[in-house]
Design a protein around this motif. Structure first.
Motif, mmCIF file in Angstrom:
data_model
loop_
_atom_site.group_PDB
_atom_site.id
_atom_site.type_symbol
_atom_site.label_atom_id
_atom_site.label_comp_id
_atom_site.label_asym_id
_atom_site.label_seq_id
_atom_site.Cartn_x
_atom_site.Cartn_y
_atom_site.Cartn_z
ATOM 1 N N GLU A 150 0.839 -1.199 0.000
ATOM 2 C CA GLU A 150 0.000 0.000 0.000
ATOM 3 C C GLU A 150 0.886 1.266 0.000
ATOM 4 O O GLU A 150 0.623 2.221 -0.716
ATOM 5 N N ALA A 151 1.956 1.226 0.800
ATOM 6 C CA ALA A 151 2.871 2.378 0.868
ATOM 7 C C ALA A 151 3.560 2.582 -0.476
ATOM 8 O O ALA A 151 3.737 3.722 -0.926
ATOM 9 N N ILE A 152 3.958 1.492 -1.117
ATOM 10 C CA ILE A 152 4.623 1.587 -2.423
ATOM 11 C C ILE A 152 3.659 2.172 -3.444
ATOM 12 O O ILE A 152 4.023 3.050 -4.229
ATOM 13 N N HIS A 153 2.425 1.726 -3.432
ATOM 14 C CA HIS A 153 1.415 2.226 -4.399
ATOM 15 C C HIS A 153 1.085 3.710 -4.138
ATOM 16 O O HIS A 153 0.882 4.472 -5.080
ATOM 17 N N SER A 154 1.050 4.077 -2.890
ATOM 18 C CA SER A 154 0.698 5.484 -2.598
ATOM 19 C C SER A 154 1.845 6.424 -2.968
ATOM 20 O O SER A 154 1.644 7.578 -3.239
ATOM 21 N N GLN A 155 3.070 5.921 -2.989
ATOM 22 C CA GLN A 155 4.214 6.760 -3.377
ATOM 23 C C GLN A 155 4.389 6.788 -4.891
ATOM 24 O O GLN A 155 5.013 7.700 -5.407
ATOM 25 N N GLY A 156 3.900 5.793 -5.561
ATOM 26 C CA GLY A 156 4.144 5.655 -6.986
ATOM 27 C C GLY A 156 3.242 6.454 -7.811
ATOM 28 O O GLY A 156 3.340 7.229 -8.641
#
Length: 156
Positions: A150-156
Motif C-alpha cells: 500500500e505504501a509503495i502504491h501510494s508513493q508511486g
C-alpha cells in the motif's frame, strides 16, 4: 518325501493365538499334526507332511507379520514319519484357565493402546497449537506485506 518334525517355538507365543496361527499355516501347506502349549511358555508342534511343505511351514512359523506374536527361536528335530494325522489342530488346556490368561493379556494390550492413544492425542494437540501459531504469524506477515504494498502504491 514325507517327514515328521518336532518343533519347539519360544517367545511370546502363548495367549496370543499362536496355536491357531500355526493351524492356518499348516492348512496352507497341507501339513498335519498339532500344536500345544508347554508349561515353560513354549509351544510344541508335531507336524507331518511333504518335506518342501514342512520347510515352508517352519519358515512361516516365525509369524513376522503378526502384531501380537513374537517368536524368538524355533528348534526343529526330525522324527520317524508315522502318518497318523488327518489334519492339523491346536490342543487347548483348561478352558477357564486359557480364558483367564487371554483376558489378562487383552487388558495389558488395552492399557498399552490407551497409553499410545493419549500420547498420540497430546502430539496432535501440540501440532494443532503449532499450526495455530503459524497461522497467526502468517497473518501478521501478510498484514505487514499489505501495508508495504500500500505504501509503495501510494508513493508511486
Amino acid at each position: 518325501m514325507q517327514k515328521r518334525l518336532s518343533i519347539l517355538v519360544s517367545g511370546r507365543v502363548q495367549g496370543v493365538g499362536y496355536r491357531g496361527y500355526a493351524r492356518l499355516i499348516a492348512n496352507r501347506y497341507c501339513v498335519t499334526g498339532y500344536a500345544s502349549n508347554e508349561p515353560d511358555g513354549r509351544v510344541s508342534i508335531i507336524a507331518e507332511g511333504d518335506e518342501l511343505a514342512l520347510d515352508q511351514f517352519v519358515t512361516d512359523l516365525y509369524a513376522k507379520d503378526e502384531p501380537l506374536i513374537e517368536v524368538q527361536s524355533i528348534e526343529v528335530s526330525e522324527l520317524p514319519y508315522v502318518g497318523e494325522f488327518a489334519h492339523f489342530e491346536p490342543h487347548f488346556g483348561d478352558f477357564q484357565k486359557e480364558m483367564f490368561v487371554r483376558s489378562e493379556l487383552a487388558l495389558e494390550y488395552m492399557r498399552e493402546m490407551l497409553k499410545l492413544q493419549k500420547r498420540s492425542l497430546k502430539t496432535q494437540t501440540d501440532m494443532l497449537d503449532a499450526l495455530r501459531d503459524m497461522k497467526k504469524e502468517s497473518k501478521k506477515r501478510r498484514e505487514v506485506l499489505e501495508r508495504m504494498i500500500e505504501a509503495i502504491h501510494s508513493q508511486g
